[in-house]
Write an enzyme that holds these catalytic residues in place. Structure first.
Site, short mmCIF file in Angstrom:
data_model
loop_
_atom_site.label_atom_id
_atom_site.label_comp_id
_atom_site.label_asym_id
_atom_site.label_seq_id
_atom_site.Cartn_x
_atom_site.Cartn_y
_atom_site.Cartn_z
N TYR A 1 33.86 36.01 18.10
CA TYR A 1 34.21 36.50 19.42
C TYR A 1 33.75 37.92 19.71
CZ TYR A 1 36.75 36.80 23.76
OH TYR A 1 37.05 36.91 25.10
N CYS B 1 42.32 50.39 32.84
CA CYS B 1 42.38 51.54 33.76
C CYS B 1 41.29 51.49 34.83
CB CYS B 1 42.28 52.85 32.98
SG CYS B 1 43.72 53.19 31.95
N ASN C 1 35.44 48.85 37.54
CA ASN C 1 35.59 49.02 38.99
C ASN C 1 35.08 50.40 39.42
OD1 ASN C 1 36.82 46.53 39.05
ND2 ASN C 1 38.90 47.32 39.23
N ARG D 1 36.08 36.79 29.26
CA ARG D 1 34.94 37.71 29.46
C ARG D 1 33.79 37.06 30.22
NH1 ARG D 1 35.55 43.16 27.58
NH2 ARG D 1 37.47 43.12 26.36
N ASN E 1 39.01 56.19 45.41
CA ASN E 1 38.78 57.18 44.34
C ASN E 1 37.56 58.04 44.65
OD1 ASN E 1 40.98 56.13 42.98
ND2 ASN E 1 39.77 54.77 41.69
#
EC number: 4.1.1.32
Length: 621
Positions: free
Chosen positions: A224, A277, A281, A398, A529
């Site tokens: 994995y 966190c 993105n 994933r 952000n």
């Protein structure tokens, strides 16, 4: 070795273009130890990838997704016991235990070699050994390094083709005597003659082992992700951080992005966040409405290799060529650029299968499909989920996707010289205490911020703080040597640059996750952000104001561009305030971390802590 034993070994079949005698000898030695049925030298071609994927479809390891929905894409479901990195089975086998430090698992190298010798003896029987040559970073870049992974997993071979520059061109760069990091991987499930294979071979016994001095990686028992794709965390962080320590550069768990202002000035930023966190993105951020003319481009989403350039500035590359991202939570709302990247040529692992041959995971859409096959091959419906809590996709499911498919990819992402870093950002997930954004007063204080960063491991109830897990530089699971020495290394890199007259990148600490009295996040996050990023870049260009506080310099309400967003001064106060009682507790926790790392802890960091305590006392006075 007896003649009879030699006769049972397969021919090496070394291609004529492989000229590296030391490497060929190493491959021969591993073949003699692991005793595979065949040896295949991977060339990285599309034909080879298609052949291996078809082979895995026939074996039940992968299934081809609907080509009308996801062209040239596949779905693999792992064994339920083999779904994530295994930190407790990950070892740093330095010659001296103190070089691994208290935050790593250490084992004596001679003893570990003995253990692995026994495990790898005959481990590849009945399987194919794939020779997988790969470059971490653009081929021939002065910042790049080469590795060769010997694996008995075709899943590893096809994923490494996406995640790295893998194939024949690597041999041209390596030549007859080039340096490479040797990586050996086995799923640890030899096949006796006539024994049927399973869809996802693995072994309950797992070892992920690093030898820092000899730059070797040995992995046993897992097929994995980070346990098996040895270019990723094992090489690109654990071994590379040690190389960086010895050679004067940095290997970091950081995204890299470019930001272009409406006037056309471009900045480059590297940012470190622990898991959960929003790193990917942030790497693919789309500026919000009201911030027209700003452009964000992606160089990397996970790892940065950073070396001083000839101009003295720190220059960074993304050593990877793909994204190995967490699927759950990724959607058109949270990350449209990632969703666009996943339209074709993707390997999905442990997500759910839709009835029309596509994929789904929690968070992809607000309403789940009426029926799915979940990651364990079982029927799944929203009703089943409500009754049992069973997830359709594993939380660590994933996607492996080529970086070149990302719509926000930066034109410089493969620049062999790297991009000059203007600022470092460090952030964790904290519901209280840590302000939305703080600029460090200097390099040492920035290193202090990064050294003491952390995330809450439990969702904090209203008025309650979760348990904070310290994750220095977001490198706790990935630093290949003593964490205190790593802090020293960061300080030394900064000192060398300063002594040479170079401009040091500014260092910032962010926290998108402060909660209000109602227990909900105050800051809207995601594209918003960009407003924080704009303030940072304004600080770099001397255009943005800021106010001194205990921990560094933060913006006042008027320093932030609020165009297009309703965010009140009261809300801003909730995310930017520094409360003395909370900071007294925070500094006590910093002290606990420093006690754990007392042996070798840089005195400069103890002084930085004392300075913050002094400022805090002055505020209270």
């Amino acid at each position: 070795m007896t003649q009879a034993a030699e006769a049972t070994l397969p021919p090496l079949n070394v291609p004529s273009y492989v000229k590296h005698a030391r490497l060929i000898d190493w491959v021969q030695g591993v073949v003699a130890l692991t005793k595979p049925a065949r040896v295949v030298w991977c060339d990285g071609s599309q034909e080879e990838a298609d052949r291996l994927c078809e082979q895995m479809v026939q074996a039940g390891t992968m299934r081809r997704l609907n080509p009308a929905k996801r062209p040239n894409s596949y779905l693999a479901w792992s064994d339920p016991s083999d779904v994530a990195r295994v930190e407790d089975r990950t070892f740093i086998c330095s010659q001296r235990e103190e070089d691994a430090g208290p935050t790593n698992n250490w084992a004596a190298p001679a003893e570990m070699r003995n253990t692995l010798q026994g495990l790898f003896d005959g481990a590849m029987r009945g399987r194919t050994l794939y020779v997988v040559p790969f470059s971490m970073g653009p081929l021939g870049s002065p910042i790049a390094h080469i590795g060769v992974e010997l694996s008995d997993s075709p899943y590893v071979a096809v994923n490494m083709r996406i995640m790295t520059r893998m194939g024949r061109a690597v041999w041209d760069v390596l030549g007859a005597d080039g340096e490479f990091v040797p990586c050996v991987h086995s799923v640890g499930m030899p096949l006796a003659e006539g024994q049927a294979d399973v869809a996802w071979p693995c072994n309950p016994v797992k070892y992920i082992v690093h030898y820092p001095e000899t730059r070797e990686i040995w992995s046993f028992g897992s097929g994995y992700g980070g346990n098996a794709l040895l270019g990723k965390k094992c090489f690109a962080l654990r071994i590379a951080s040690t190389m960086g320590r010895d050679e004067g550069w940095l290997a970091e768990h950081m995204l890299i992005l470019g930001v272009t202002t409406p006037k056309g000035r471009k900045f480059h930023v590297a940012a470190a966040f622990p898991s959960a966190c929003g790193k990917t993105n942030f790497a693919m951020l789309i500026p919000p409405s009201g911030m027209d003319g700003w452009k964000v481009s992606t160089i990397g989403d996970d790892i940065a290799w950073i070396k001083p350039g000839q101009d003295g500035r720190l220059r960074a590359i993304n050593p990877e060529a793909g994204y190995f991202g967490v699927a759950p939570g990724t959607s058109e709302k949270t990350n449209p650029n990632a969703m666009a990247t996943l339209k074709a040529n993707v390997i999905f692992t442990n997500v759910a299968l839709t009835d029309d041959g596509d994929v789904w995971w929690e968070g992809m859409t607000d309403t789940p499909p009426a029926h799915l096959i979940d990651w364990q091959g079982k029927d799944w419906t929203p009703e089943i989920a409500r009754e049992t809590g069973r997830k359709a996709a594993h939380p660590n499911a994933r996607f492996t996707a080529p970086a070149s498919q990302c719509p926000s990819i930066d034109p410089e992402w493969e620049n062999p010289q790297g991009v000059a870093i203007d600022a470092f950002i460090f952030g964790g997930r904290r519901s209280t205490t840590i302000p939305l954004v703080t600029e460090a007063r200097d390099w040492v204080q920035g290193v202090y911020m990064a050294a003491t960063m952390g995330s809450e491991t439990t969702a904090a109830a209203v008025g309650q703080q979760g348990v904070v897990r310290r994750d220095p530089f977001a490198m706790l699971p990935f630093c290949g040597y003593n964490m205190a020495d790593y802090f020293n290394h960061w300080l030394a890199v900064g000192q060398r640059l300063a002594d040479a007259g170079a401009t040091l990148p500014r260092i910032y600490c962010v926290n998108w996750f402060r909660k209000g009295p109602n227990g909900k996040f105050v800051w809207p996050g995601f594209g918003e952000n960009m407003r924080v990023l704009k303030w940072m870049l304004g600080r770099l260009s001397g255009e943005a104001g800021g106010q001194e506080q205990v921990f560094g310099i933060s913006p006042s309400y008027g320093d932030v561009d609020w165009t297009g967003l309703e965010f009140t001064p009261d809300q801003f106060q909730q995310v930017i305030s520094v409360e003395a009682p909370a900071w007294r507790e925070e500094l006590a926790l910093h002290g606990e971390l420093f006690e754990q790392l007392a042996q070798g802890l840089p005195p400069a960091l103890s002084r930085a802590k004392a300075d913050i305590e002094h400022r805090l006392a002055a505020v209270q006075a």
